[in-house]
Write a protein that holds these residues in place. Sequence first.
Motif, mmCIF file in Angstrom:
data_model
loop_
_atom_site.group_PDB
_atom_site.id
_atom_site.type_symbol
_atom_site.label_atom_id
_atom_site.label_comp_id
_atom_site.label_asym_id
_atom_site.label_seq_id
_atom_site.Cartn_x
_atom_site.Cartn_y
_atom_site.Cartn_z
ATOM 1 N N TYR A 102 0.844 -1.195 0.000
ATOM 2 C CA TYR A 102 0.000 0.000 0.000
ATOM 3 C C TYR A 102 0.883 1.251 0.000
ATOM 4 C CZ TYR A 102 -3.682 3.265 1.335
ATOM 5 O OH TYR A 102 -4.555 4.308 1.359
ATOM 6 N N GLY A 103 1.900 1.247 0.861
ATOM 7 C CA GLY A 103 2.798 2.398 0.953
ATOM 8 C C GLY A 103 3.562 2.642 -0.341
ATOM 9 N N GLY A 104 3.960 1.553 -0.999
ATOM 10 C CA GLY A 104 4.686 1.697 -2.265
ATOM 11 C C GLY A 104 3.828 2.301 -3.357
ATOM 12 N N VAL A 105 2.576 1.849 -3.439
ATOM 13 C CA VAL A 105 1.659 2.410 -4.437
ATOM 14 C C VAL A 105 1.358 3.867 -4.100
ATOM 15 C CG1 VAL A 105 -0.687 2.280 -5.370
ATOM 16 C CG2 VAL A 105 0.654 0.195 -5.087
ATOM 17 N N HIS A 106 1.138 4.148 -2.830
ATOM 18 C CA HIS A 106 0.852 5.526 -2.408
ATOM 19 C C HIS A 106 2.022 6.435 -2.760
ATOM 20 C CE1 HIS A 106 0.036 8.925 0.305
ATOM 21 N NE2 HIS A 106 -1.235 8.523 0.230
ATOM 22 N N ARG A 107 3.245 5.969 -2.506
ATOM 23 C CA ARG A 107 4.425 6.778 -2.813
ATOM 24 C C ARG A 107 4.555 7.027 -4.316
ATOM 25 N NH1 ARG A 107 9.591 7.001 0.371
ATOM 26 N NH2 ARG A 107 7.858 7.143 1.780
ATOM 27 N N LEU A 108 4.281 6.009 -5.131
ATOM 28 C CA LEU A 108 4.336 6.202 -6.579
ATOM 29 C C LEU A 108 3.287 7.220 -7.033
ATOM 30 C CD1 LEU A 108 4.928 2.521 -7.701
ATOM 31 C CD2 LEU A 108 6.469 4.440 -8.131
ATOM 32 N N LEU A 109 2.103 7.161 -6.434
ATOM 33 C CA LEU A 109 1.064 8.134 -6.773
ATOM 34 C C LEU A 109 1.484 9.535 -6.350
ATOM 35 C CD1 LEU A 109 -2.124 6.094 -5.812
ATOM 36 C CD2 LEU A 109 -1.412 6.755 -8.122
ATOM 37 N N GLU A 110 2.110 9.653 -5.186
ATOM 38 C CA GLU A 110 2.627 10.953 -4.735
ATOM 39 C C GLU A 110 3.657 11.482 -5.716
ATOM 40 O OE1 GLU A 110 2.672 11.471 0.061
ATOM 41 O OE2 GLU A 110 4.203 10.185 -0.828
ATOM 42 N N ASP A 111 4.569 10.616 -6.121
ATOM 43 C CA ASP A 111 5.621 11.020 -7.058
ATOM 44 C C ASP A 111 5.046 11.478 -8.394
ATOM 45 O OD1 ASP A 111 7.408 10.343 -5.087
ATOM 46 O OD2 ASP A 111 8.111 8.496 -6.060
ATOM 47 N N ALA A 112 3.892 10.913 -8.763
ATOM 48 C CA ALA A 112 3.250 11.282 -10.031
ATOM 49 C C ALA A 112 2.318 12.485 -9.865
ATOM 50 C CB ALA A 112 2.464 10.091 -10.577
ATOM 51 N N SER A 113 2.288 13.066 -8.663
ATOM 52 C CA SER A 113 1.449 14.239 -8.358
ATOM 53 C C SER A 113 -0.034 13.952 -8.523
ATOM 54 C CB SER A 113 1.856 15.437 -9.223
ATOM 55 O OG SER A 113 3.202 15.764 -9.004
ATOM 56 N N ALA A 114 -0.453 12.764 -8.084
ATOM 57 C CA ALA A 114 -1.878 12.418 -8.134
ATOM 58 C C ALA A 114 -2.625 13.240 -7.085
ATOM 59 C CB ALA A 114 -2.072 10.931 -7.864
ATOM 60 N N THR A 115 -3.858 13.585 -7.387
ATOM 61 C CA THR A 115 -4.723 14.259 -6.439
ATOM 62 C C THR A 115 -5.476 13.179 -5.677
ATOM 63 O OG1 THR A 115 -4.974 16.117 -7.947
ATOM 64 C CG2 THR A 115 -6.617 15.903 -6.190
ATOM 65 N N PHE A 116 -5.218 13.082 -4.381
ATOM 66 C CA PHE A 116 -5.817 12.020 -3.583
ATOM 67 C C PHE A 116 -7.244 12.360 -3.192
ATOM 68 C CE2 PHE A 116 -1.284 11.292 -2.946
ATOM 69 C CZ PHE A 116 -1.212 9.942 -3.231
ATOM 70 N N ARG A 117 -8.082 11.331 -3.203
ATOM 71 C CA ARG A 117 -9.460 11.468 -2.749
ATOM 72 C C ARG A 117 -9.473 11.406 -1.232
ATOM 73 N NH1 ARG A 117 -9.835 7.732 -7.166
ATOM 74 N NH2 ARG A 117 -9.908 5.947 -5.767
ATOM 75 N N SER A 118 -10.553 11.902 -0.638
ATOM 76 C CA SER A 118 -10.672 11.801 0.813
ATOM 77 C C SER A 118 -10.928 10.344 1.180
ATOM 78 C CB SER A 118 -11.796 12.686 1.327
ATOM 79 O OG SER A 118 -13.021 12.273 0.774
ATOM 80 N N ARG A 119 -10.670 10.015 2.417
ATOM 81 C CA ARG A 119 -10.830 8.630 2.870
ATOM 82 C C ARG A 119 -12.292 8.288 3.054
ATOM 83 N NH1 ARG A 119 -6.755 6.869 7.392
ATOM 84 N NH2 ARG A 119 -8.474 5.423 7.521
ATOM 85 N N GLY A 120 -12.617 7.024 2.870
ATOM 86 C CA GLY A 120 -13.956 6.526 3.162
ATOM 87 C C GLY A 120 -14.958 6.818 2.070
ATOM 88 N N GLY A 121 -16.103 6.235 2.234
ATOM 89 C CA GLY A 121 -17.174 6.413 1.260
ATOM 90 C C GLY A 121 -18.068 7.585 1.633
ATOM 91 N N PRO A 122 -19.206 7.687 0.969
ATOM 92 C CA PRO A 122 -20.111 8.784 1.259
ATOM 93 C C PRO A 122 -20.659 8.665 2.674
ATOM 94 C CG PRO A 122 -21.116 7.211 -0.231
ATOM 95 C CD PRO A 122 -19.696 6.792 -0.045
ATOM 96 N N THR A 123 -20.937 9.794 3.272
ATOM 97 C CA THR A 123 -21.486 9.769 4.634
ATOM 98 C C THR A 123 -22.941 9.361 4.604
ATOM 99 O OG1 THR A 123 -22.009 12.111 4.475
ATOM 100 C CG2 THR A 123 -19.899 11.540 5.472
ATOM 101 N N ARG A 124 -23.353 8.712 5.655
ATOM 102 C CA ARG A 124 -24.732 8.246 5.743
ATOM 103 C C ARG A 124 -25.582 9.272 6.483
ATOM 104 N NH1 ARG A 124 -23.751 2.053 7.665
ATOM 105 N NH2 ARG A 124 -22.646 1.400 5.797
ATOM 106 N N ARG A 125 -26.779 9.441 5.997
ATOM 107 C CA ARG A 125 -27.720 10.332 6.680
ATOM 108 C C ARG A 125 -28.568 9.503 7.617
ATOM 109 N NH1 ARG A 125 -30.299 14.125 2.037
ATOM 110 N NH2 ARG A 125 -28.345 14.662 1.030
ATOM 111 N N THR A 126 -28.813 10.033 8.784
ATOM 112 C CA THR A 126 -29.727 9.350 9.691
ATOM 113 C C THR A 126 -31.102 9.943 9.471
ATOM 114 O OG1 THR A 126 -29.209 10.928 11.442
ATOM 115 C CG2 THR A 126 -27.962 8.875 11.419
ATOM 116 N N GLU A 127 -32.034 9.064 9.302
ATOM 117 C CA GLU A 127 -33.395 9.529 9.062
ATOM 118 C C GLU A 127 -34.095 9.688 10.395
ATOM 119 O OE1 GLU A 127 -35.539 7.959 5.900
ATOM 120 O OE2 GLU A 127 -33.774 7.365 4.791
ATOM 121 N N SER A 128 -34.623 10.883 10.607
ATOM 122 C CA SER A 128 -35.294 11.163 11.891
ATOM 123 C C SER A 128 -36.779 11.108 11.751
ATOM 124 C CB SER A 128 -34.919 12.553 12.383
ATOM 125 O OG SER A 128 -33.551 12.755 12.329
#
Length: 70
Positions: free
Chosen positions: A44-70
């Motif tokens: 994982y670290g190796g792929v992340h480092r290669l993406l950093e070296d290529a100046s990739a724009t990283f997405r935020s962590r995790g999926g979409p947030t869930r809404r709680t229905e009230s």
Amino acid sequence: MSRNTPARRLTPGPDRDKLAADLKKKYESGASIRALVQETGRSYGGVHRLLEDASATFRSRGGPTRRTES
């Protein structure tokens, strides 16, 4: 007998640059870092480092947030 695989280092140069550019293209097309890890057999670290070296724009962590229905 060791279960570890030998290190898969890419020395700086055109091979590393090409791999980094290919990974960046796939990542920015929607592939996750974990999917790229599976595809390449790298850490994982190796792929992340290669993406950093290529100046990739990283997405935020995790999926979409869930809404709680009230």
